[in-house]
Design an enzyme around this catalytic site. Structure first.
Site, PDB file in Angstrom:
ATOM      1  N   GLU A  86       0.825  -1.209   0.000  1.00  0.00           N
ATOM      2  CA  GLU A  86       0.000   0.000   0.000  1.00  0.00           C
ATOM      3  C   GLU A  86       0.864   1.266   0.000  1.00  0.00           C
ATOM      4  OE1 GLU A  86      -3.129   0.300  -0.487  1.00  0.00           O
ATOM      5  OE2 GLU A  86      -3.576  -1.830  -0.485  1.00  0.00           O
ATOM      6  N   TYR A 117      -7.174   5.631   4.853  1.00  0.00           N
ATOM      7  CA  TYR A 117      -7.193   4.706   3.718  1.00  0.00           C
ATOM      8  C   TYR A 117      -6.309   3.484   3.982  1.00  0.00           C
ATOM      9  CZ  TYR A 117      -5.646   2.444  -0.469  1.00  0.00           C
ATOM     10  OH  TYR A 117      -5.292   1.463  -1.363  1.00  0.00           O
ATOM     11  N   ASP A 151      -9.978   5.645  -1.915  1.00  0.00           N
ATOM     12  CA  ASP A 151      -8.832   6.260  -2.593  1.00  0.00           C
ATOM     13  C   ASP A 151      -9.332   6.951  -3.855  1.00  0.00           C
ATOM     14  OD1 ASP A 151      -9.397   4.187  -4.330  1.00  0.00           O
ATOM     15  OD2 ASP A 151      -7.338   3.438  -4.436  1.00  0.00           O
TER      16      ASP A 151
END
Length: 334
Positions: free
Chosen positions: A34, A117, A135
């Site tokens: 991520e 997020y 996102d």
């Protein structure tokens, strides 16, 4: 809403790309992916992900590494604060959680450099918790499908989209839905010229086949003003040594290495360079809110007035983490 969840989940089962971080429940690997994929395309980030798990297969290996080694491995990805935060967060997990990644959203979001997020992504992908990711891809899909024109860079807008995403996520398969909606935005409902004719959502989408609405959504209030900067670098070598400085302060490329630098208000050669160095390379480097005009000068002498020069052995230069401007210049010299 049920149809939206079902359609997008079924689409994902048929169209999902095979990516290594999707076949693991290891929260360290998921977190690493991520962080790397923020501001980075999958095809570029994949090799960096593989390099990191090869060099640091366990979170504590990353935590125990020195920062320069982490930055060197990150070199070329840009947005280097991500790498610094990655390293500091690994140390935080090592020191506060004995190297075991925390298992709740509330604990994860307290870690350095992790926002809503990323915390939601780790929570759902690693621990199957029902936390919705929001996102850029998710903003785009929800804005177009539900016809939402609230600015996504405003407080009210962010709240609206987060609440909508939270209402959609199924508790029975949160990881699947989060992956599905992000993947749908990455390869189907793309920013420019999406193929509505092949879209499984087009029959009920508020923006389908309408180029003006597609272009408009998602909506942002305004753009950040772009700052122009002029960097003048000095390439100076003597006796198989090369002058090198480390960037300090809260600025671009913090703690990376570069040639001695004079920043000015224009593209004119600094007076210190005029008699003892010549321009040999120039380029423009675009960052999100800055345009950097870079000029590289080679010195014809051993010293430049006004500089406190530090030298390293030229053969050791590849060991130092440098930014993309330096890379471009050195590539031009080959």
């Amino acid at each position: 809403m049920a149809d939206f969840v079902l359609l997008i989940s079924d689409w994902y089962r048929l169209n999902a790309r095979e990516l290594p971080w999707r076949s693991t429940k290891n929260p360290y690997f998921i977190w690493l992916s991520e962080v790397i994929l923020q501001q980075t395309r999958v095809d570029q980030g994949l090799n960096y992900y593989l390099k990191f798990i090869e060099n640091y297969p366990v979170l504590n290996h990353l935590a125990d590494a020195d920062e320069a080694s982490v930055l060197k491995l990150w070199q070329g990805l840009g947005y280097y604060s991500r790498a610094r935060n990655l390293h500091k967060t690994a140390q935080q997990v090592r020191d506060e959680y004995q190297g075991e990644f925390p298992k709740t959203y509330q604990e994860i979001i307290q870690l350095k450099g992790i926002g809503p997020y990323t915390a939601a992504a780790i929570s759902s992908f690693a621990f199957d918790l029902p936390h919705a990711v929001v996102d850029g891809n998710v903003y785009r899909i929800l804005s177009r499908y539900y016809g939402i024109d609230e600015a996504i860079d405003s407080g009210p807008g962010k709240k609206i989209f987060q609440e909508l995403a939270d209402s959609l996520i199924p508790e029975s398969a949160p990881a699947l839905f989060n992956q599905a909606i992000m993947e749908f935005g990455a390869i189907q409902c793309v920013p420019n010229n999406p193929d509505c004719g092949s879209c499984v959502l087009s029959a009920s989408c508020a923006s389908a086949f309408n180029p003006e609405l597609i272009k408009k959504r998602p909506f942002k209030k305004g753009k950040t003003k772009v700052r122009k900067r002029y960097f003048h670098y000095l390439h100076l070598e003597k006796d198989q040594q090369i002058a090198l400085d480390q960037r300090t302060g809260k600025d671009v490329w913090e703690k990376l290495y570069e040639f001695p630098l004079i920043e000015s208000d224009d593209d004119l050669a600094p007076s210190a360079f005029k008699d003892s160095a010549h321009l040999c390379y120039q380029t423009k480097h675009i960052l999100s809110h800055q345009h950097i005009y870079a000029y590289f000068y080679k010195s014809t002498g051993a010293e430049i007035e006004g500089f406190e020069l530090k030298f390293i052995d030229k053969k050791d230069l590849p060991d130092y983490p440098i930014h993309r401007l330096m890379e471009k210049y050195l590539e031009s010299e080959e």
